[in-house]
Scaffold this active site. Structure first.
Site, PDB file in Angstrom:
ATOM      1  N   LYS A   8      25.163   8.499 -29.766  1.00 59.78           N
ATOM      2  CA  LYS A   8      25.003   7.584 -28.645  1.00 59.78           C
ATOM      3  C   LYS A   8      23.955   8.050 -27.642  1.00 59.78           C
ATOM      4  CE  LYS A   8      28.268   4.774 -30.052  1.00 59.78           C
ATOM      5  NZ  LYS A   8      27.979   3.415 -30.532  1.00 59.78           N
ATOM      6  N   SER A  49      35.741   9.511 -36.565  1.00 58.22           N
ATOM      7  CA  SER A  49      34.953   8.418 -37.144  1.00 58.22           C
ATOM      8  C   SER A  49      33.977   8.947 -38.186  1.00 58.22           C
ATOM      9  CB  SER A  49      34.214   7.646 -36.053  1.00 58.22           C
ATOM     10  OG  SER A  49      33.313   8.482 -35.369  1.00 58.22           O
TER      11      SER A  49
END
Length: 332
Positions: free
Chosen positions: A79, A293
């Site tokens: 991110k 994840s």
């Protein structure tokens, strides 16, 4: 799922070698030698993360599986790329100015990356997240100077999004809105996709990514599909009832506007236990301490590898595992 049209930079504007914080004004796709190149700030170290082969996990000797180690970014996740790109582009357009307050709903990694980028650019930021997110993530955000507001866990990310929108409507802050901002996937078209193509020497056959905001799979997939249309773009989502940090099954009314279902060739549902066990195996067998994840994405890659004749698979290892220590996923 609805399809949306997103404006992306043309491929001729993409320089394969440069991180988001660095530009030399060249439109060349060549890869210059970086020896002796002076780095001027933290943003120069976003991107150009390692592509590491997972040598012990592949169940098929004819299929090579690689992880792109996004935990090597300055704030520790994939991110960092869209956070920096969204802030930099908004500043360039005059939509925000130093000293403004931003607000964003986040499940963790985007918030950490935005907090880091906001501190670099002299912005204030309020991050809104469900109260069941790990304490490490809250602590890191606060360390970067962010204000944190927690919403009820039962309301999930939808509740955090609603609260952020309410703050914007009240004139209390400006929202970059990672879920509908084209600068999110564009960051990956500019950097992640070209890096994978370069470092795989064009051998990649499958790209696998967990789907949260969907910016990573949309932007990276867009680049890879243009340079090699045969590459399979594989999305990973939680199975019904699973709660895997960073991966979502979105209700239709909250589906990210940046998502285009036509970009994803196949979707793999991952169970909670499968993602967590693969996360532990990554650390135990490959020496890669990553988040849950990432375990889900690698589990999906292993499933693919079992049924392929041959292949070169790249999965996004989206963050570091040290921000999940309090969740119990790793043995105490």
């Amino acid at each position: 799922m609805r399809a949306h049209t997103i404006p992306f930079p043309p491929l001729e504007d993409i320089a394969l070698h440069q991180p988001l914080g660095q530009g030399d004004g060249s439109d060349s796709l060549s890869i210059p030698k970086l020896r002796g190149k002076r780095m001027t700030g933290l943003a120069d170290f976003v991107g150009n993360t390692p592509l590491c082969e997972l040598r012990r996990l592949s169940p098929n000797p004819r299929v090579r599986i690689f992880g792109k180690l996004e935990g090597n970014n300055p704030a520790g996740s994939v991110k960092d790329r869209p956070a920096l790109n969204m802030i930099r582009r908004a500043l360039e357009r005059g939509e925000i100015r130093p000293g403004d307050r931003l607000v964003e709903a986040t499940s963790g990694n985007t918030g950490i990356a935005l907090a880091m980028a906001a501190s670099v650019e002299g912005l204030k930021i309020t991050l809104i997240m469900p109260e069941n997110m790990s304490i490490e993530r809250c602590q890191v955000m606060r360390a970067f100077g962010a204000n944190i507001e927690l919403t009820p866990a039962a309301a999930s990310m939808e509740g955090a999004i609603d609260r952020a929108r309410a703050m914007v409507a009240a004139g209390e802050a400006i929202m970059l809105d990672q879920f509908s901002n084209p600068d999110n996937p564009a960051a990956h078209t500019l950097t992640t996709g070209p890096e994978i193509w370069r470092d795989s020497r064009g051998q990649i056959t499958h790209f696998i990514s967990a789907m949260g905001t969907t910016g990573t799979i949309m932007g990276t997939g867009r680049y890879l599909r243009q340079v090699q249309p045969q590459i399979q773009i594989v999305g990973v989502q939680p199975a019904a009832g699973a709660k895997i940090p960073g991966i979502r099954r979105w209700p239709t009314e909250y589906l990210p506007k940046i998502f285009d279902a036509r970009m994803v060739d196949q979707t793999v549902d991952i169970e909670q236990e499968e993602a967590e066990e693969m996360t532990r195996r990554l650390a135990r067998e490959e020496g890669i301490l990553a988040g849950i994840s990432s375990g889900g994405a690698v589990a999906a890659a292993l499933r693919l590898a079992q049924r392929l004749e041959q292949g070169f698979l790249v999965a996004i290892i989206c963050d570091r595992g040290d921000r999940y220590l309090s969740t119990g996923v790793f043995p105490a």
